[in-house]
Design a protein around this motif. Structure first.
Motif, PDB file in Angstrom:
ATOM      1  N   UNK A   1     -25.388  10.802 -14.476  1.00 16.93           N
ATOM      2  CA  UNK A   1     -26.327  12.545 -14.615  1.00 16.93           C
ATOM      3  C   UNK A   1     -25.354  13.776 -14.198  1.00 16.93           C
ATOM      4  N   UNK A   2     -24.503  14.002 -13.143  1.00 13.56           N
ATOM      5  CA  UNK A   2     -24.563  14.122 -12.156  1.00 13.56           C
ATOM      6  C   UNK A   2     -24.964  15.358 -11.347  1.00 13.56           C
ATOM      7  N   UNK A   3     -26.439  14.351 -10.953  1.00 15.17           N
ATOM      8  CA  UNK A   3     -27.710  15.210 -10.621  1.00 15.17           C
ATOM      9  C   UNK A   3     -28.048  13.927  -9.544  1.00 15.17           C
ATOM     10  N   UNK A   4     -29.041  14.915  -8.455  1.00 10.94           N
ATOM     11  CA  UNK A   4     -30.006  14.377  -7.479  1.00 10.94           C
ATOM     12  C   UNK A   4     -30.527  14.940  -7.583  1.00 10.94           C
ATOM     13  N   UNK A   5     -32.190  14.233  -7.568  1.00 15.95           N
ATOM     14  CA  UNK A   5     -33.123  15.295  -7.428  1.00 15.95           C
ATOM     15  C   UNK A   5     -34.450  14.574  -6.314  1.00 15.95           C
ATOM     16  N   UNK A   6     -34.847  16.007  -5.667  1.00 15.86           N
ATOM     17  CA  UNK A   6     -35.448  14.688  -4.616  1.00 15.86           C
ATOM     18  C   UNK A   6     -36.858  14.897  -5.346  1.00 15.86           C
ATOM     19  N   UNK A   7     -38.518  14.709  -5.000  1.00 19.84           N
ATOM     20  CA  UNK A   7     -39.796  15.720  -4.941  1.00 19.84           C
ATOM     21  C   UNK A   7     -39.940  15.154  -3.449  1.00 19.84           C
ATOM     22  N   UNK A   8     -41.246  16.389  -3.036  1.00 17.71           N
ATOM     23  CA  UNK A   8     -41.678  15.800  -1.840  1.00 17.71           C
ATOM     24  C   UNK A   8     -43.251  16.449  -2.701  1.00 17.71           C
ATOM     25  N   UNK A   9     -43.883  15.136  -1.696  1.00 12.22           N
ATOM     26  CA  UNK A   9     -44.836  15.226  -1.701  1.00 12.22           C
ATOM     27  C   UNK A   9     -46.494  15.908  -1.172  1.00 12.22           C
ATOM     28  N   UNK A  10     -46.059  16.209  -0.530  1.00 13.29           N
ATOM     29  CA  UNK A  10     -46.442  17.995   0.050  1.00 13.29           C
ATOM     30  C   UNK A  10     -45.797  19.255  -0.074  1.00 13.29           C
ATOM     31  N   UNK A  11     -45.885  20.282  -0.232  1.00 14.65           N
ATOM     32  CA  UNK A  11     -44.685  21.137  -0.945  1.00 14.65           C
ATOM     33  C   UNK A  11     -43.615  21.484   0.440  1.00 14.65           C
ATOM     34  N   UNK A  12     -42.589  22.185   0.609  1.00 16.33           N
ATOM     35  CA  UNK A  12     -42.249  22.323   1.536  1.00 16.33           C
ATOM     36  C   UNK A  12     -41.459  24.141   2.247  1.00 16.33           C
ATOM     37  N   UNK A  13     -40.666  24.591   2.984  1.00 16.55           N
ATOM     38  CA  UNK A  13     -40.804  25.743   2.950  1.00 16.55           C
ATOM     39  C   UNK A  13     -38.828  25.923   2.728  1.00 16.55           C
ATOM     40  N   UNK A  14     -38.941  24.629   3.420  1.00 12.39           N
ATOM     41  CA  UNK A  14     -36.979  24.963   4.190  1.00 12.39           C
ATOM     42  C   UNK A  14     -36.181  23.331   3.088  1.00 12.39           C
ATOM     43  N   UNK A  15     -35.552  23.763   2.430  1.00 12.86           N
ATOM     44  CA  UNK A  15     -34.426  21.846   2.237  1.00 12.86           C
ATOM     45  C   UNK A  15     -33.041  22.652   2.869  1.00 12.86           C
ATOM     46  N   UNK A  16     -32.293  21.568   3.923  1.00 10.05           N
ATOM     47  CA  UNK A  16     -30.748  21.596   3.950  1.00 10.05           C
ATOM     48  C   UNK A  16     -30.190  20.712   3.797  1.00 10.05           C
ATOM     49  N   UNK A  17     -28.929  20.071   3.159  1.00 10.68           N
ATOM     50  CA  UNK A  17     -28.125  19.185   3.760  1.00 10.68           C
ATOM     51  C   UNK A  17     -26.988  18.803   4.044  1.00 10.68           C
ATOM     52  N   UNK A  18     -26.033  18.485   4.580  1.00 12.49           N
ATOM     53  CA  UNK A  18     -24.417  18.679   4.111  1.00 12.49           C
ATOM     54  C   UNK A  18     -24.058  18.301   3.266  1.00 12.49           C
TER      55      UNK A  18
END
Length: 193
Positions: free
Chosen positions: A106-123
């Protein structure tokens, strides 16, 4: 059983990426490799107005393990990814030996949060241009950032491997990492409420 959980009042600095976590104004963070009872307790000890952050380093996962609900207790569910120990030196790890790889199909990675967040980062390390998109409750696009070119190790890229991508917006319910006709790895996945 606690495998790894650290709370710190300092912000880690990732040198050579051109991006840093100082923009998040983080006061407290929790670094965890998997849900442990201690992580929630540490997060609850933070000041009322400070950010609660969790950083997943994936070291407790097994190589080639499909990753989905392993971190559900921390409020996050992954889709379309595997834990791997990269054998290709073009995809170095940042810390430890395990990273996530987005699904080649799929050339895709999805992440779902159970409670909303305000910031997301990754290396991230990618063989092609990589897009990190953040979505609100109704799947509306609310923020986006791009790794403009490949950043494989031992390449002529101006961007080093394990470059930090981050998005910040109110009420992020999910994010996607997507690449067209390429592969990518993800390490030190961080999200803040």
């Amino acid at each position: 059983m606690v495998k790894e959980a650290i709370q710190s009042d300092t912000i880690p600095r990732f040198k050579g990426t051109g991006l840093n976590l100082e923009n998040f104004h983080l006061q407290n963070q929790v670094i965890a490799s998997e849900w442990q009872g201690q992580v929630e307790a540490l997060a609850d000890t933070t000041q009322e107005n400070s950010h609660n952050c969790i950083c997943l380093n994936f070291e407790d996962l097994k190589c080639f393990e499909a990753v989905e609900r392993q971190y559900e207790s921390l409020g996050v569910i992954f889709h379309e990814c595997l834990a791997i120990q990269p054998s290709n030196p073009a995809f170095p790890t940042h810390s430890g030996s395990i990273v996530l790889m987005g699904s080649p199909q799929t050339e895709l990675l999805e992440v779902t949060f159970l409670r909303p967040v305000n910031q997301v980062s990754a290396l991230v390390t990618s063989s092609q241009r990589l897009v990190l998109s953040a979505y609100g409750r109704d799947r509306q696009l609310i923020a986006q950032t791009v790794l403009p070119v490949s950043n494989l190790a031992n390449s002529d890229s101006a961007i080093t491997p394990n470059a930090q991508l981050s998005v910040a917006a109110n009420e992020i319910y999910s994010v996607t990492f997507s690449v067209f006709n390429g592969l990518f790895t993800l390490d030190n996945f961080r999200f803040c409420a």
